[in-house]
Motif scaffolding. Structure first.
Motif, PDB file in Angstrom:
ATOM      1  N   GLN A 175     -18.011   4.069 -23.064  1.00 51.20           N
ATOM      2  CA  GLN A 175     -19.411   3.699 -22.875  1.00 51.20           C
ATOM      3  C   GLN A 175     -20.302   4.143 -24.033  1.00 51.20           C
ATOM      4  O   GLN A 175     -21.384   3.600 -24.243  1.00 51.20           O
ATOM      5  CB  GLN A 175     -19.940   4.309 -21.570  1.00 51.20           C
ATOM      6  N   TYR A 215     -26.442  -1.176  -2.439  1.00 54.12           N
ATOM      7  CA  TYR A 215     -25.104  -1.387  -1.883  1.00 54.12           C
ATOM      8  C   TYR A 215     -25.064  -0.965  -0.412  1.00 54.12           C
ATOM      9  O   TYR A 215     -24.555  -1.687   0.446  1.00 54.12           O
ATOM     10  CB  TYR A 215     -24.093  -0.582  -2.696  1.00 54.12           C
ATOM     11  N   ARG A 236     -21.893  -1.654 -11.060  1.00 53.88           N
ATOM     12  CA  ARG A 236     -21.618  -0.229 -10.846  1.00 53.88           C
ATOM     13  C   ARG A 236     -20.358   0.223 -11.593  1.00 53.88           C
ATOM     14  O   ARG A 236     -20.325   1.299 -12.177  1.00 53.88           O
ATOM     15  CB  ARG A 236     -21.450   0.056  -9.350  1.00 53.88           C
ATOM     16  N   LYS A 237     -19.328  -0.608 -11.576  1.00 57.12           N
ATOM     17  CA  LYS A 237     -18.061  -0.222 -12.194  1.00 57.12           C
ATOM     18  C   LYS A 237     -18.113  -0.300 -13.721  1.00 57.12           C
ATOM     19  O   LYS A 237     -17.484   0.498 -14.416  1.00 57.12           O
ATOM     20  CB  LYS A 237     -16.923  -1.109 -11.666  1.00 57.12           C
ATOM     21  N   THR A 238     -18.835  -1.293 -14.257  1.00 54.04           N
ATOM     22  CA  THR A 238     -18.841  -1.488 -15.710  1.00 54.04           C
ATOM     23  C   THR A 238     -20.014  -0.805 -16.394  1.00 54.04           C
ATOM     24  O   THR A 238     -19.992  -0.612 -17.610  1.00 54.04           O
ATOM     25  CB  THR A 238     -18.904  -2.985 -16.056  1.00 54.04           C
ATOM     26  N   LYS A 239     -21.050  -0.476 -15.607  1.00 54.30           N
ATOM     27  CA  LYS A 239     -22.278   0.106 -16.160  1.00 54.30           C
ATOM     28  C   LYS A 239     -22.888  -0.798 -17.238  1.00 54.30           C
ATOM     29  O   LYS A 239     -23.479  -0.346 -18.219  1.00 54.30           O
ATOM     30  CB  LYS A 239     -22.017   1.504 -16.730  1.00 54.30           C
ATOM     31  N   LYS A 260     -26.690   2.029  -5.928  1.00 56.45           N
ATOM     32  CA  LYS A 260     -26.052   2.689  -4.791  1.00 56.45           C
ATOM     33  C   LYS A 260     -26.823   2.428  -3.504  1.00 56.45           C
ATOM     34  O   LYS A 260     -26.228   2.097  -2.466  1.00 56.45           O
ATOM     35  CB  LYS A 260     -25.961   4.191  -5.061  1.00 56.45           C
ATOM     36  N   GLU A 303     -28.426   3.370 -11.721  1.00 55.74           N
ATOM     37  CA  GLU A 303     -27.247   3.741 -10.939  1.00 55.74           C
ATOM     38  C   GLU A 303     -27.601   4.095  -9.494  1.00 55.74           C
ATOM     39  O   GLU A 303     -26.933   3.671  -8.553  1.00 55.74           O
ATOM     40  CB  GLU A 303     -26.538   4.921 -11.612  1.00 55.74           C
ATOM     41  N   LEU A 345     -16.309  -4.891 -20.038  1.00 53.18           N
ATOM     42  CA  LEU A 345     -15.857  -3.580 -19.578  1.00 53.18           C
ATOM     43  C   LEU A 345     -15.457  -2.772 -20.808  1.00 53.18           C
ATOM     44  O   LEU A 345     -14.423  -3.020 -21.429  1.00 53.18           O
ATOM     45  CB  LEU A 345     -14.662  -3.727 -18.638  1.00 53.18           C
ATOM     46  N   GLU A 373     -21.078  -4.392  -7.201  1.00 53.25           N
ATOM     47  CA  GLU A 373     -19.891  -3.629  -7.551  1.00 53.25           C
ATOM     48  C   GLU A 373     -19.531  -3.772  -9.023  1.00 53.25           C
ATOM     49  O   GLU A 373     -19.133  -2.808  -9.679  1.00 53.25           O
ATOM     50  CB  GLU A 373     -18.702  -4.079  -6.688  1.00 53.25           C
ATOM     51  N   MET A 374     -19.662  -4.987  -9.561  1.00 49.50           N
ATOM     52  CA  MET A 374     -19.319  -5.202 -10.966  1.00 49.50           C
ATOM     53  C   MET A 374     -20.226  -4.396 -11.896  1.00 49.50           C
ATOM     54  O   MET A 374     -19.771  -3.815 -12.882  1.00 49.50           O
ATOM     55  CB  MET A 374     -19.364  -6.690 -11.296  1.00 49.50           C
TER      56      MET A 374
END
Length: 216
Positions: free
Chosen positions: A92, A38, A62-65, A35, A31, A88, A59-60
């Motif tokens: 989690q 990015y 980061r958002k979905t982990k 960042k 994570e 997604l 971004e994908m």
């Protein structure tokens, strides 16, 4: 437990190495690493209408982990199909009860291609849900002659409205399936929806009666 977003598109073979490198890079970062990457891309890379230097991949993840799943299938010496999949999760912490593999996507794409399917929609057929389909069909048949466009569009509206208004459902949404295929001679429209068992026989007789009429 998971929403799967799956895409396939043509890509020039000369760009495959670049795409692979970007996906492997984001898949191997935690994570904090994502960042930092990015921020680095925003500061140092040129972003244009043609691309964001891998920002979308970052971004994908980061958002979905989750990890980005992909494959390339050569079509000829110049281009390949780029298959791309991301999941997604609703939660989690939970494991998927049913996992969708990218091999299934490739198989489905092959079947749809063999049958010249242009549009497939399965699921909700509420009035709000069918509007985007009408727009997509208009875009897909815009090279057809005007009379042909009107005929396909008119029949398609009738079939979609039939599902939306008359399909059986014990919930608010109307469940159904719509498939539009293109052939050398024209188009084939296929639909399916639920109907109550006690109405089947009368409906079958009515349709058979219509089938036996001539135009007059």
């Amino acid at each position: 437990d998971t929403f799967y977003i799956i895409t396939a598109n043509l890509i020039e073979n000369s760009k495959i190495g670049y795409v692979k490198e970007k996906i492997h890079e984001v898949n191997n970062l935690d994570e904090e690493g994502l960042k930092q990457l990015y921020i680095k891309v925003l500061k140092n890379r040129k972003i244009s209408d043609k691309g964001g230097a891998g920002l979308g991949f970052i971004e994908m993840v980061r958002k979905t982990k989750g990890k980005l799943v992909f494959d390339f299938v050569p079509l000829n010496d110049e281009v390949s199909f780029f298959y791309f999949q991301i999941g997604l999760k609703k939660n989690q912490e939970t494991e998927d009860n049913v996992k969708i593999e990218i091999a299934e996507t490739k198989t489905l794409h092959k079947i749809l291609s063999e049958h010249n399917a242009m549009i497939v929609h399965k699921g909700n057929f509420s009035q709000e849900a069918i509007k985007p389909m009408l727009i997509m069909v208009q875009d897909n048949i815009k090279n057809e002659d005007l009379a042909g466009q009107r005929k396909v569009f008119h029949i398609m509206v009738e079939t979609l409205q039939n599902i939306s208004k008359h399909a059986y459902s014990d919930e608010e949404d109307k469940e159904g399936i719509f498939i539009l295929c293109k052939t050398e001679d024209g188009y084939i429209i296929n639909t399916g929806n639920y109907i109550k068992v006690d109405k089947v026989e009368n409906f079958r007789k009515y349709l058979e009666k219509l089938q036996n009429f001539n135009k007059e």
